[in-house]
Structures are given as C-alpha cells and as structure tokens.
Design a protein around this motif. Structure first.
Motif, mmCIF file in Angstrom:
data_model
loop_
_atom_site.group_PDB
_atom_site.id
_atom_site.type_symbol
_atom_site.label_atom_id
_atom_site.label_comp_id
_atom_site.label_asym_id
_atom_site.label_seq_id
_atom_site.Cartn_x
_atom_site.Cartn_y
_atom_site.Cartn_z
ATOM 1 N N ILE A 1 5.229 1.363 -14.465
ATOM 2 C CA ILE A 1 4.898 0.478 -13.348
ATOM 3 C C ILE A 1 4.799 -0.936 -13.894
ATOM 4 C CG2 ILE A 1 3.261 -0.032 -11.520
ATOM 5 C CD1 ILE A 1 2.395 2.853 -11.575
ATOM 6 N N VAL B 1 0.841 -1.197 0.000
ATOM 7 C CA VAL B 1 0.000 0.000 0.000
ATOM 8 C C VAL B 1 0.878 1.250 0.000
ATOM 9 C CG1 VAL B 1 -1.664 1.320 1.357
ATOM 10 C CG2 VAL B 1 -1.945 -1.131 1.114
ATOM 11 N N ILE C 1 -5.571 5.691 -0.281
ATOM 12 C CA ILE C 1 -5.110 4.379 -0.729
ATOM 13 C C ILE C 1 -4.962 3.472 0.483
ATOM 14 C CG2 ILE C 1 -3.240 3.145 -1.862
ATOM 15 C CD1 ILE C 1 -2.616 5.715 -3.364
ATOM 16 N N ASN C 2 -5.637 2.345 0.438
ATOM 17 C CA ASN C 2 -5.462 1.361 1.512
ATOM 18 C C ASN C 2 -5.596 -0.048 0.943
ATOM 19 O OD1 ASN C 2 -8.190 1.055 1.095
ATOM 20 N ND2 ASN C 2 -8.717 2.387 2.814
ATOM 21 N N LEU D 1 2.856 5.978 -16.059
ATOM 22 C CA LEU D 1 2.033 4.821 -15.727
ATOM 23 C C LEU D 1 2.592 3.545 -16.353
ATOM 24 C CD1 LEU D 1 -0.460 4.669 -13.988
ATOM 25 C CD2 LEU D 1 -1.855 4.728 -16.055
ATOM 26 N N PRO E 1 -7.076 12.924 -6.823
ATOM 27 C CA PRO E 1 -5.975 12.770 -5.852
ATOM 28 C C PRO E 1 -6.434 12.637 -4.408
ATOM 29 C CG PRO E 1 -5.658 14.664 -7.289
ATOM 30 C CD PRO E 1 -7.069 14.215 -7.479
ATOM 31 N N MET F 1 4.053 5.734 -5.374
ATOM 32 C CA MET F 1 4.010 5.745 -6.830
ATOM 33 C C MET F 1 2.967 6.725 -7.333
ATOM 34 S SD MET F 1 4.542 1.864 -8.012
ATOM 35 C CE MET F 1 6.153 1.129 -8.076
ATOM 36 N N SER F 2 1.838 6.793 -6.635
ATOM 37 C CA SER F 2 0.812 7.706 -7.129
ATOM 38 C C SER F 2 1.232 9.158 -6.906
ATOM 39 C CB SER F 2 -0.536 7.412 -6.474
ATOM 40 O OG SER F 2 -0.480 7.723 -5.119
ATOM 41 N N THR G 1 -5.940 7.639 -8.776
ATOM 42 C CA THR G 1 -5.533 8.794 -7.972
ATOM 43 C C THR G 1 -5.095 9.959 -8.858
ATOM 44 O OG1 THR G 1 -3.371 7.800 -7.753
ATOM 45 C CG2 THR G 1 -4.863 7.558 -5.892
ATOM 46 N N MET G 2 -4.669 9.643 -10.076
ATOM 47 C CA MET G 2 -4.290 10.746 -10.953
ATOM 48 C C MET G 2 -5.526 11.542 -11.344
ATOM 49 S SD MET G 2 -1.396 8.948 -13.255
ATOM 50 C CE MET G 2 -0.866 10.250 -14.346
ATOM 51 N N ILE H 1 -6.755 -1.567 -3.018
ATOM 52 C CA ILE H 1 -5.988 -2.456 -3.889
ATOM 53 C C ILE H 1 -6.772 -3.743 -4.124
ATOM 54 C CG2 ILE H 1 -3.880 -3.832 -4.062
ATOM 55 C CD1 ILE H 1 -2.370 -1.653 -2.781
ATOM 56 N N ILE I 1 -2.270 -2.203 -8.801
ATOM 57 C CA ILE I 1 -1.546 -1.001 -8.368
ATOM 58 C C ILE I 1 -1.621 0.074 -9.449
ATOM 59 C CG2 ILE I 1 0.773 -0.097 -7.893
ATOM 60 C CD1 ILE I 1 1.346 -2.604 -6.324
ATOM 61 N N LYS I 2 -1.459 -0.367 -10.679
ATOM 62 C CA LYS I 2 -1.529 0.549 -11.809
ATOM 63 C C LYS I 2 -2.890 1.238 -11.852
ATOM 64 C CE LYS I 2 1.052 -0.524 -15.963
ATOM 65 N NZ LYS I 2 1.136 -1.531 -17.011
ATOM 66 N N ILE J 1 8.193 -3.148 -9.428
ATOM 67 C CA ILE J 1 7.649 -3.436 -8.101
ATOM 68 C C ILE J 1 8.507 -4.479 -7.391
ATOM 69 C CG2 ILE J 1 5.664 -4.395 -6.867
ATOM 70 C CD1 ILE J 1 3.910 -3.137 -8.992
ATOM 71 N N ALA K 1 3.528 9.846 -9.645
ATOM 72 C CA ALA K 1 2.797 9.941 -10.902
ATOM 73 C C ALA K 1 2.119 11.296 -11.015
ATOM 74 C CB ALA K 1 1.772 8.809 -10.994
ATOM 75 N N LEU K 2 1.660 11.823 -9.888
ATOM 76 C CA LEU K 2 0.999 13.129 -9.897
ATOM 77 C C LEU K 2 1.966 14.240 -10.269
ATOM 78 C CD1 LEU K 2 -1.432 13.125 -6.849
ATOM 79 C CD2 LEU K 2 -2.006 13.481 -9.247
ATOM 80 N N VAL L 1 -4.939 1.670 -9.416
ATOM 81 C CA VAL L 1 -5.079 2.589 -8.278
ATOM 82 C C VAL L 1 -4.360 3.891 -8.576
ATOM 83 C CG1 VAL L 1 -4.466 2.958 -5.879
ATOM 84 C CG2 VAL L 1 -5.392 0.766 -6.570
ATOM 85 N N VAL L 2 -3.137 3.779 -9.106
ATOM 86 C CA VAL L 2 -2.365 4.988 -9.418
ATOM 87 C C VAL L 2 -3.114 5.825 -10.450
ATOM 88 C CG1 VAL L 2 -0.244 5.836 -10.457
ATOM 89 C CG2 VAL L 2 -0.145 3.974 -8.819
ATOM 90 N N GLU L 3 -3.693 5.159 -11.429
ATOM 91 C CA GLU L 3 -4.441 5.873 -12.466
ATOM 92 C C GLU L 3 -5.642 6.597 -11.858
ATOM 93 O OE1 GLU L 3 -5.440 3.254 -15.591
ATOM 94 O OE2 GLU L 3 -5.936 4.874 -16.976
ATOM 95 N N THR M 1 2.316 1.831 -3.320
ATOM 96 C CA THR M 1 1.315 2.391 -4.229
ATOM 97 C C THR M 1 1.132 3.877 -3.982
ATOM 98 O OG1 THR M 1 0.194 0.292 -3.955
ATOM 99 C CG2 THR M 1 -0.982 1.981 -5.165
ATOM 100 N N LYS M 2 1.091 4.250 -2.692
ATOM 101 C CA LYS M 2 0.940 5.669 -2.345
ATOM 102 C C LYS M 2 2.071 6.492 -2.951
ATOM 103 C CE LYS M 2 -1.587 5.556 1.997
ATOM 104 N NZ LYS M 2 -1.412 5.399 3.435
#
Lengths: 349, 291
Positions: free
Chosen positions: A277, A257, B187-188, A274, B183, A263-264, B179-180, B192, B172-173, A282, A267-268, B175-177, A260-261
């Motif tokens: 990844i 987790v 994430i927990n 993207l 925002p 990475m996001s 959040t983009m 996922i 994960i990908k 990982i 990414a921001l 999730v990242v997408e 992931t945080k």
C-alpha cells in the motif's frame, strides 16, 4: 505485487457497478423522455442572501441583544473579569458593525465590477472571440475542473435546468479554448442520479454547441460518470474533442473509504501485502476510479469553500474563485485561465 | 519608516502589550480552534531583498514566532505549520542540509530556553514521516516533544517532513492493519480521520497560505476540503506577513462566524429542537433561503 485492476474491480463490485466500462450511447439514443427527480439539497453555507438593509438592521438588533443580554456563555467567575470580558466583546461588536458596512460596500463594488467585466468580455456565442482571448495566454490547463453550486429552483438560472445550462456553456467555452477534459463537481451529484438527466444533458449540450459552432460542425464529446462507471458519447464515434466528467461528494472521501475497505478485504485473504500500500498504488487506483488530477479548479461559489471536493485530487490544483460571484459567467472563466497561465508550479523547489 | 520606529526604547514591550490587548478582544468572539499555515515565500523574499537564502529562512522563523504569539493570545488551541515537505528533499543538498541545521539549532534553543513553550504552555508535536529525517535531527526533535509534553494550553504541530498524500496513505495502511487484527471493525470516514496525524486535534477551521500562490501543495488536503474549513490566500511573502495581517484574518473569521451562525441558530432555536445535525442543517438551508 498485486495487479492493480483487481482492486478497481473489487471496489466496483462492492459498489454494485459494472466492471466493464458501460457505453449507454445506443440505449440513450432510443430513450428520450423526462422524469421528475426529487431535488437534493446543496451543502449548507453555499448560499448567501445579502441585502444591505437586512444586514444592518439585523446587526443593530444583534448588537443590542448581545451587549445587554446574556446570549454568550461566559465561564468567568469574578465580576471584574466579567466586566472586562463584556468590554472587550463590545469593542469586537463595534468592529463587526464597521466591517458589515465595509463589506456591503465591497459587495456592491464587486458586483458592479463583475457586471462591467461581463459586458466587456462577452463571448457572444462565437468560438473565435474566445480563441482570441486564449491565444494570448502562455499555457492553458489540460484538465479543468469546475465547482458548481446547485441553486434553488426558484432562483434565476437555478435548479437542475440551471445546472445543465451552466455545464453547456462551460463545455462550449472549454472546447473553444481547446481544453481536453472538463470535470464538473457538484456536491449532491444531482445530474448523475439517472440516465434521463444524462440524456437531457447530452441533448442540451449538443444544442448549445450548435449555437456556437454551427449545426454542421458540432464538436464531439463524451460524458462520463466515474462513480457509476458510465459513459455516453455525443454520437457513434469514440473520438471526442472533450470529455466531461460529472463527479460529486461520493467521489471524494467515500471513495477513499471504499478503497480502504477493498484493500483490507484483500489483505485479509493475503492477496495484498501491507507494504504494497503505497502512495503510487492509491494514486493509480484513484485516477482510475475518479479521474485525473485537475490543473485548474474554478469555483463558482461566492466564497472559497471546497465542499468536500475529492481531497486526493487537489494536491497541486490551482484554485480560482471570484468573491461574491454566484453565476457561471465567461468573465470569471477567462480570468481563471489568465491566472493559471501566470502561475508556476515547482514541486518542492 | 517602521525600522525607524522600532529603534525607540520600549517598542518591543509596546508591541507585545498591544498584541495581548488585541488578542483579548479577538478571543471574545469565535476563534478558529485549529489553524493551519503554509509558510511560503522565504526564498523569494531572500532573493528579492538580496540576502542569503538561509537568512530568509531565519526571518521566516522569526515571523512564525511572532504570529504564533498572537494566535495563542487570541485563544487558538492548535496551530499546524508546514515547515518542510517531503518534496523539499528534492532541493539542493546544500539547502536541505541548511534547513536541517536550522531546525536543529532552533529546537535546541527551545529545549534550552523554553521559547514560547513555557510562556504559553505550548505542547510541540512533530508530525510527518519521521523515518525520512537524519538521526541527529530526530533526537533533538524527540527531546523537544518530551520536554513540552505536559503543557496543555495550546499545541503546535510542526509538519516535518510532511505531505498530505503520505498522511492519507499512512492512515489507510493503519486502518488496513487494524482490520487484519480485528475484521469486524466498520471502516468509515471517521475511522480514516482518526488515523491521520492530526487525530488528537480539533478539525481545521482556518487554513492560510502566503506568497500569492493559490494551491494547497499537498498540505492537509483531507482536512481542507471539509465545508467547515475557511481557506485564505495572502499575497505577502511569509517574512512580510505581519501580525496585523493575521489580526485582519482572525477578525474576518470571527465576523463571518458571528454573522452566519446567528442567522442559522435563530432558525434552529425557533423551529427545531432536533438533535440530528444533518436534518437541522438542511432545514437551516431552506429556512435561510425562505427569507
């Protein structure tokens, strides 16, 4: 393409951990005292109290209760269906009754067999005995992981001291069988909570190794807590015979987790695309944050339950456990190594 | 011996009838809502019985149908089978081709004749990295999903081609997408988890691996490490795995659930009315110890 250390650093900063690998060996050499820690409970269902009379009494009780009482909600409407349901349930309960008796006999048989094995393959605190056992095996794991249960303080060999004792023994056996890395998984992470328990652990491992190898030739080791990015060496030299990692539940899903945080966040700010990844990225990060994938996992729990072990790391790990065994003993250890030497891994083939 | 019996008339009917009865009995206890199966050993079976490898895979498919029938009779909601790993593409191109053809023909058969799907109301879902499949296979699989999508009684997830690491990475990908775009999302673990391929299904409670290999081999790693998942390793090769073995596993599962659930619930009812799960489970733990 992003350089991977950046991600690792960010994950560590987010977790308030030092970016650099911190060596606390010197500090530890100065401090040597004990503080009581509040105990942390193990996961539910790791503990079993099996007593044949208790089980049979309870089963009879439950059997009577549920065959005459309505303790199970039934969503059927017609009386006929209800009767069929209870008839079937009755058969199942009768089966359970037979199984309970069988299981208890099996439990006793296994206990006796384990005692027998423990007696016949007792290492006698001598590395050469272990060596003889290991030499027969065609291969040994490079990275060994052990899943330990924290037992209650009142139990035999329980609590924090019991855990330390188990790790000491495992370390000695692993060094004797020339395993290079030992990863200890304990659900609550009790030992990685404070410096003091780490210092204690080091002291006791040293003492125990002295019993095995003699006080003049104590093998060197290091203890690492990946979650806190801490390492402690047995003495000043950094060349070690074995590295011990202490991991817990936090190193599993919560670390994924965190990753992931991070990475996001990256990414921001457009530092990570993207498409970058990938499994490899990982994998690389997790190997750095948690440690290598173990070759063999020995579970010293009575039933096979992975208790939130880091999921990414058990992809190809050979799993061994001895049913109804609660203790860390050499017979289980050597049988696990034997099973490992017989297994063959062929990915995908 | 068993071959000889199976030549009797009515043997098949008898078999499926007894499956129904046993399934009914098992379904009155607690049944895992989601079962994962690693069907390993088809090739070793073929080698040891001196038959062609593709025959082995064929037998494996029959075993699967056989076992699924029992599982659905017993009230299992979701079954996930590991049909093809991404790593399997490393096998000889000949065998990969053959497996693809087998999948195509079997799914075609399902599309035309219904197979278990009509009888049990099974919804088939293909999970995995579908981009890696050849187009002609993908078309057939999509058609199957389309035909069975309205069935509601049970679900069959076919992992084709799948690895768990790929699944986690994809999650994960995603999730990242997400959040983009937004925002503020927290994430927990649940987030996922809700992006895994098995997001619509209940958690895996039973995982079976055949052929005496004690590894998870990249199958449902995230789901399998959960403390609620029981893992069973079986020594038989998959084509040798009989409904009888499955019955034993299911009854054993029900027994353990029944026994330990009763033990725990007793204390929850007597001492605690708390709704906080973690607290009760911790307390249960201490209470059971206390006896």
């Amino acid at each position: 393409m992003i350089k991977s250390p950046k991600i690792i650093e960010d994950v560590r900063i987010n977790n308030d951990i030092d970016v650099e690998l911190k060596n606390i060996t010197k500090e530890a050499n100065i401090i040597d005292q004990k503080i009581d820690e509040p105990p942390i409970k193990g996961p539910p269902s790791t503990n079993r109290n099996i007593n044949i009379f208790y089980i049979i009494m309870e089963l009879i009780h439950n059997f009577l209760k549920s065959s005459f009482g309505n303790d199970k909600p039934v969503e059927t409407t017609s009386i006929l269906q209800l009767i069929i349901y209870y008839f079937n349930h009755l058969i199942l309960l009768q089966l359970f009754f037979v199984i309970a008796i069988y299981k208890n006999i099996q439990f006793i048989y296994r206990k006796i067999y384990l005692k027998y094995l423990t007696l016949t393959s007792y290492p006698n605190k001598s590395p050469s005995v272990i060596r003889q056992d290991v030499v027969k095996l065609s291969k040994i794991p490079k990275v060994l992981s052990c899943l330990l249960d924290l037992k209650d303080d009142d139990d035999e060999n329980g609590g924090k001291d019991g855990l330390i004792n188990d790790i000491c023994e495992l370390t000695a056996w692993s060094i004797s069988s020339s395993i290079e890395r030992l990863i200890i998984y304990e659900y609550s992470g009790l030992l990685s909570q404070s410096y003091d328990s780490l210092i204690d652990l080091r002291k006791y491992i040293k003492k125990n190794l002295g019993l095995y190898f003699g006080t003049d030739a104590i093998p060197t080791f290091s203890i690492k807590i990946p979650q806190k990015n801490l390492i402690i060496y047995s003495n000043e030299s950094k060349e070690v015979d074995i590295q011990i990692d202490l991991i817990s539940r936090i190193d599993g899903k919560p670390t994924l987790v965190e990753l992931t945080k991070t990475m996001s966040e990256l990414a921001l700010t457009k530092e990570l695309a993207l498409k970058d990844i990938t499994i490899d990225l990982i994998d690389e990060e997790l190997m750095e944050l948690v440690g290598p994938e173990p070759d063999l996992l020995i579970s010293f729990a009575p039933s096979l339950n992975l208790e939130d072990y880091p999921p990414w790391h058990i992809r190809l790990t050979e799993i061994y456990w001895e049913p109804d065994n609660k203790d860390v003993n050499y017979a289980v250890f050597i049988r696990a190594l034997q099973q490992f030497s017989n297994c063959k891994i062929n990915i995908g083939k | 011996m068993s071959d000889w019996i199976s030549t009797f008339p009515g043997y098949k009917n008898l078999l499926s009838a007894s499956k129904k009865i046993i399934g009914k009995i098992i379904s009155t206890g607690s049944v895992p809502s989601h079962v994962g199966i690693i069907m390993d050993g088809n090739r070793r079976y073929a080698k040891s019985h001196k038959i062609e490898i593709k025959e082995g895979h064929n037998l494996g498919f029959e075993t699967m149908a056989n076992i699924l029938e029992l599982l659905y009779e017993s009230g299992v909601k979701v079954t996930t089978v590991y049909a093809f790993s991404i790593e399997n593409f490393k096998r000889s191109s000949f065998e990969v081709q053959w497996l693809m053809d087998l999948a195509k023909s079997k799914f075609n058969q399902i599309n035309q004749h219904g197979f278990l799907c009509e009888e049990y109301g099974v919804k088939i879902k293909i999970i995995g990295n579908l981009k890696m499949l050849p187009d002609d296979v993908l078309v057939v699989l999509k058609e199957t999903e389309e035909i069975t999508k309205n069935n509601t009684r049970a679900v069959l997830n076919v992992c084709f081609p799948y690895t768990s690491r790929d699944e986690i990475t994809t999650s994960i990908k995603n999730v990242v997408e997400e959040t983009m775009r937004n925002p503020t999302i927290e994430i927990n673990e649940n987030l996922i988890e809700s992006n895994l391929y098995t997001k619509d299904n209940p958690p895996v409670e039973l995982l079976i691996r055949t052929s005496g290999t004690y590894r998870l081999s990249d199958f449902m790693l995230w789901q399998a490490v959960s403390p609620n998942c029981k893992i069973v390793f079986i020594n038989q090769l998959w084509p040798n795995f009989k409904p009888w073995d499955m019955i034993k596993i299911l009854i054993n599962f029900a027994f353990e659930k029944y026994w330990y659930a009763n033990e725990n619930s007793k204390f929850v009812n007597t001492y605690y009315d708390s709704e906080d799960e973690t607290i009760t489970s911790d307390n249960e733990y201490t209470m059971t110890k206390a006896i």
